[in-house]
Design a protein around this motif. Structure first.
Motif, short mmCIF file in Angstrom:
data_model
loop_
_atom_site.label_atom_id
_atom_site.label_comp_id
_atom_site.label_asym_id
_atom_site.label_seq_id
_atom_site.Cartn_x
_atom_site.Cartn_y
_atom_site.Cartn_z
N THR A 139 0.83 -1.15 0.07
CA THR A 139 0.00 0.03 -0.04
C THR A 139 1.13 1.08 0.21
O THR A 139 0.72 2.16 -0.79
N ARG A 140 1.91 1.45 0.83
CA ARG A 140 2.88 2.40 0.95
C ARG A 140 3.47 2.58 -0.33
O ARG A 140 3.78 3.73 -0.72
N TRP A 141 3.96 1.56 -1.08
CA TRP A 141 4.89 1.49 -2.37
C TRP A 141 3.82 2.32 -3.54
O TRP A 141 4.31 2.90 -4.32
N ARG A 142 2.73 1.74 -3.34
CA ARG A 142 1.82 2.05 -4.40
C ARG A 142 1.49 3.71 -4.29
O ARG A 142 1.30 4.38 -5.38
N ASP A 143 1.34 4.17 -3.12
CA ASP A 143 1.28 5.62 -2.99
C ASP A 143 2.66 6.33 -3.64
O ASP A 143 2.23 7.51 -4.15
N LEU A 144 3.59 5.68 -3.76
CA LEU A 144 4.62 6.21 -4.67
C LEU A 144 4.75 6.21 -5.89
O LEU A 144 5.62 6.58 -6.76
N GLY A 145 3.60 5.17 -6.60
CA GLY A 145 3.36 4.93 -7.89
C GLY A 145 4.27 3.66 -8.35
O GLY A 145 4.45 3.53 -9.41
N ALA A 146 4.36 2.93 -7.33
CA ALA A 146 5.25 1.75 -7.61
C ALA A 146 4.45 0.74 -8.36
O ALA A 146 3.46 0.53 -8.32
N HIS A 147 5.28 -0.14 -9.34
CA HIS A 147 4.59 -1.30 -9.91
C HIS A 147 4.96 -2.51 -9.02
O HIS A 147 6.22 -2.39 -8.14
N ILE A 148 3.76 -3.03 -8.45
CA ILE A 148 3.72 -4.37 -7.66
C ILE A 148 3.84 -5.65 -8.21
O ILE A 148 3.01 -5.96 -8.94
N PHE A 149 5.13 -6.41 -7.92
CA PHE A 149 5.31 -7.68 -8.36
C PHE A 149 4.90 -8.72 -7.32
O PHE A 149 5.76 -8.89 -6.34
N ARG A 150 3.96 -9.50 -7.39
CA ARG A 150 3.61 -10.65 -6.34
C ARG A 150 4.18 -11.69 -6.70
O ARG A 150 3.72 -12.44 -7.72
N LEU A 151 5.21 -12.31 -6.16
CA LEU A 151 5.92 -13.30 -6.61
C LEU A 151 5.35 -14.70 -5.88
O LEU A 151 5.16 -14.77 -4.60
N ALA A 152 5.25 -15.58 -6.68
CA ALA A 152 4.94 -16.84 -6.20
C ALA A 152 6.29 -17.55 -5.72
O ALA A 152 7.20 -16.96 -5.28
N GLY A 153 6.37 -19.04 -5.28
CA GLY A 153 7.51 -19.67 -4.90
C GLY A 153 8.51 -19.58 -5.73
O GLY A 153 8.58 -20.05 -6.71
N ILE A 154 9.59 -18.59 -5.17
CA ILE A 154 10.79 -18.63 -6.00
C ILE A 154 11.92 -19.71 -5.91
O ILE A 154 12.10 -20.22 -4.88
N TYR A 155 12.41 -20.20 -7.25
CA TYR A 155 13.22 -21.09 -7.25
C TYR A 155 14.34 -20.88 -8.11
O TYR A 155 14.07 -19.87 -9.18
N GLY A 156 15.36 -21.58 -8.14
CA GLY A 156 16.43 -21.36 -9.30
C GLY A 156 17.79 -22.00 -8.97
O GLY A 156 17.83 -23.04 -7.85
N PRO A 157 18.60 -22.23 -9.79
CA PRO A 157 20.02 -22.73 -9.28
C PRO A 157 20.50 -22.29 -8.03
O PRO A 157 20.52 -21.10 -7.66
#
Length: 283
Positions: A139-157
């Motif tokens: 909510t606070r970041w959106r007040d700054l005009g941020a793009h919000i990326f909601r990440l699912a479970g993160i994996y990688g090498p």
């Protein structure tokens, strides 16, 4: 769009984002708690061409660090007191007036939906305290005009079912009808990079692959890739008595996450559309 990129939090996802953007010609500055460079590509390589500064709640950045930045992204999670980046740097971010702002959040803000589908129009209803903190930070970041990326479970090498099996720590816990959505770290970086070229301030994007799947199936596939015998299935009623509180919390929410907006608005074609392609890459 290429210019100066400032990243708060050079963690697992941040390292890949920083590397990708530096390779694309961005001048990247990032923060760690210690200020030490960390591996951005592989286990031994440090961050080539990336300036790394110390930052945490008790050690804000010196004045002028954000002057002239074109894009700001935070991957720093909130703590019990709130969002450390906004608590210490919101004024500086607003004064710098970057053309693009982003915040890495979590699909945990949707809460439990009994395995049903959720998308960006689904009202958030977080069931865990850490997800409630994320929603407040969003909510606070959106007040700054941020793009919000909601990440699912993160994996990688280095952080996948393949690594868990290799370490001898894999368990096949079977909770009936439980599924998780996931996202490969390279596809997170690809979505952020695409958003920089297609800015739409205040928009929320779910970042996940196309295949929400039961966790025991992912472990089984990793075992097949490695050619090892899979661990036995553990019924939920048994597992819940032995799992740590943190491990138990991952099973609190059950949902399938829709990624249509990411594909349509950002033009994303996932490099790893399911855990099968992603685990093959990790291997």
């Amino acid at each position: 769009m290429v210019g100066r990129f400032f990243l708060f939090g050079l963690g697992f996802s941040g390292r890949v984002i920083a590397r990708r953007l530096a390779e694309a010609g961005w001048r990247v500055t990032a923060t760690t708690r210690s200020g030490e460079a960390v591996a951005c590509s592989g286990e031994a390589a440090n961050c080539p061409g990336i300036q790394v500064l110390p930052f945490d709640r008790d050690h804000p950045l010196p004045a002028g660090c954000l002057d002239g930045v074109d894009a700001v992204l935070s991957s720093v999670p909130p703590d019990a007191a709130g969002d450390p980046v906004l608590d210490r740097m919101a004024g500086a971010i607003a004064a710098a007036s970057p053309a693009w702002i982003g915040y890495l959040s979590t699909t945990g803000v949707y809460g439990d939906h009994g395995g049903a589908w959720v998308d960006e129009a689904t009202p958030p209803n977080p069931s865990l305290e850490r997800s409630r903190r994320r929603l407040a930070a969003e909510t606070r970041w959106r007040d700054l005009g941020a793009h919000i990326f909601r990440l699912a479970g993160i994996y990688g090498p280095g952080r996948s079912a393949v690594d868990t099996v290799r370490a001898g720590q894999a368990r096949r816990v079977v909770k009936p009808d439980q599924v998780f959505s996931r996202i490969h770290v390279e596809d997170i970086a690809g979505a952020v990079q695409a958003s920089l070229g297609r800015p739409h301030p205040g928009t929320v994007y779910n970042l996940c692959d196309d295949d929400a799947a039961p966790p025991q199936e992912v472990i089984l596939h990793a075992c097949r890739l490695l050619g090892v015998e899979p661990p036995p299935e553990i019924p939920w009623d048994v597992a819940r008595e032995t799992l740590s509180p943190m491990a138990l919390s991952f099973y609190a929410d059950n949902k399938r996450v829709h990624n249509g907006r990411m594909k349509q608005e950002l033009g994303i074609r996932l490099k790893y559309p399911s855990y099968r392609e992603g685990l093959a890459d990790c291997l």
